[in-house]
Design a protein around this motif. Structure first.
Motif, PDB file in Angstrom:
ATOM      1  N   ASN A  47      76.379  23.651 -16.446  1.00 29.48           N
ATOM      2  CA  ASN A  47      76.496  24.406 -17.692  1.00 29.48           C
ATOM      3  C   ASN A  47      76.215  25.884 -17.467  1.00 29.48           C
ATOM      4  N   SER A  51      78.876  28.907 -17.982  1.00 28.98           N
ATOM      5  CA  SER A  51      78.550  30.006 -18.897  1.00 28.98           C
ATOM      6  C   SER A  51      78.625  31.356 -18.203  1.00 28.98           C
ATOM      7  N   LEU A  55      81.338  34.223 -19.281  1.00 25.91           N
ATOM      8  CA  LEU A  55      80.736  35.481 -19.722  1.00 25.91           C
ATOM      9  C   LEU A  55      81.317  36.651 -18.944  1.00 25.91           C
ATOM     10  N   VAL A  75      82.896  34.553 -26.440  1.00 27.49           N
ATOM     11  CA  VAL A  75      81.891  33.917 -25.581  1.00 27.49           C
ATOM     12  C   VAL A  75      81.209  32.783 -26.337  1.00 27.49           C
ATOM     13  N   GLY A  76      80.835  33.040 -27.579  1.00 25.06           N
ATOM     14  CA  GLY A  76      80.207  32.005 -28.385  1.00 25.06           C
ATOM     15  C   GLY A  76      81.133  30.828 -28.624  1.00 25.06           C
ATOM     16  N   SER A  79      81.602  28.631 -25.543  1.00 25.49           N
ATOM     17  CA  SER A  79      80.386  27.844 -25.309  1.00 25.49           C
ATOM     18  C   SER A  79      80.399  26.588 -26.175  1.00 25.49           C
ATOM     19  N   ILE A  80      80.760  26.739 -27.437  1.00 27.06           N
ATOM     20  CA  ILE A  80      80.849  25.589 -28.342  1.00 27.06           C
ATOM     21  C   ILE A  80      81.948  24.638 -27.884  1.00 27.06           C
ATOM     22  N   TYR A  82      83.093  24.198 -24.894  1.00 22.70           N
ATOM     23  CA  TYR A  82      82.673  23.522 -23.665  1.00 22.70           C
ATOM     24  C   TYR A  82      81.778  22.325 -24.002  1.00 22.70           C
ATOM     25  N   HIS A  83      80.857  22.500 -24.932  1.00 23.08           N
ATOM     26  CA  HIS A  83      79.984  21.387 -25.314  1.00 23.08           C
ATOM     27  C   HIS A  83      80.764  20.295 -26.046  1.00 23.08           C
TER      28      HIS A  83
END
Length: 153
Positions: A47, A51, A55, A75-76, A79-80, A82-83
């Motif tokens: 992870n 990230s 980034l 970027v935010g 990240s979401i 990816y999860h």
């Protein structure tokens, strides 16, 4: 400054410039070593590497007319996504809207920017009712290939 682990002596550089030069190589070796270990720690390192990669891809490569706020939103969002990907949730606009609480237009705008950057790929599929099409997104396979290669950062 040196540190000894019993058999070998390793040089530990207090100089941040030297650390910066070797950082990419060290992260690559760390990612490969951790990737071979199935554990919660391995997952955390993967992870972190993902990230760091996204980034750098987004923040270090501004597009024409793009604001810093837009890049941070991307970027935010990745990240979401990816999860969601890890949780095997299909990356559709409807699912992303449910996950983020953003409007459909807000999600589409940010996701479109990630598609333009080639961080996401897009496919059109039949929607659940069998009528019309739904946009489905996938994290670009090239990102995962870069994580496995020497191009982490």
């Amino acid at each position: 400054m040196t540190a000894s682990d019993g058999c070998e002596t390793h040089f530990v550089s207090p100089d941040p410039v030297l650390w910066d030069i070797t950082r990419t190589n060290n992260l690559t070796h760390l990612y490969r070593a951790v990737n071979a270990m199935p554990s919660p720690l391995a997952s955390q390192w993967k992870n972190l590497a993902f990230s760091a990669l996204v980034l750098r891809l987004i923040m270090d490569n501004p597009r024409d007319g793009e604001t810093a706020q837009s890049r941070l939103k991307q970027v935010g969002m990745i990240s979401i996504l990816y999860h969601m990907h890890i949780g095997q949730v299909p990356l559709t606009l409807t699912n992303i809207v449910e996950e983020t609480g953003l409007t459909r237009t807000g999600v589409a705008e940010t996701v479109d920017q990630l598609v333009q950057r080639k961080i996401l790929t897009e496919t059109l599929e039949k929607n659940m009712l069998g009528r019309g099409t739904a946009r489905r997104f996938h994290i670009a396979p090239t990102l995962f290939e870069r994580l496995k290669s020497d191009e982490i950062l």
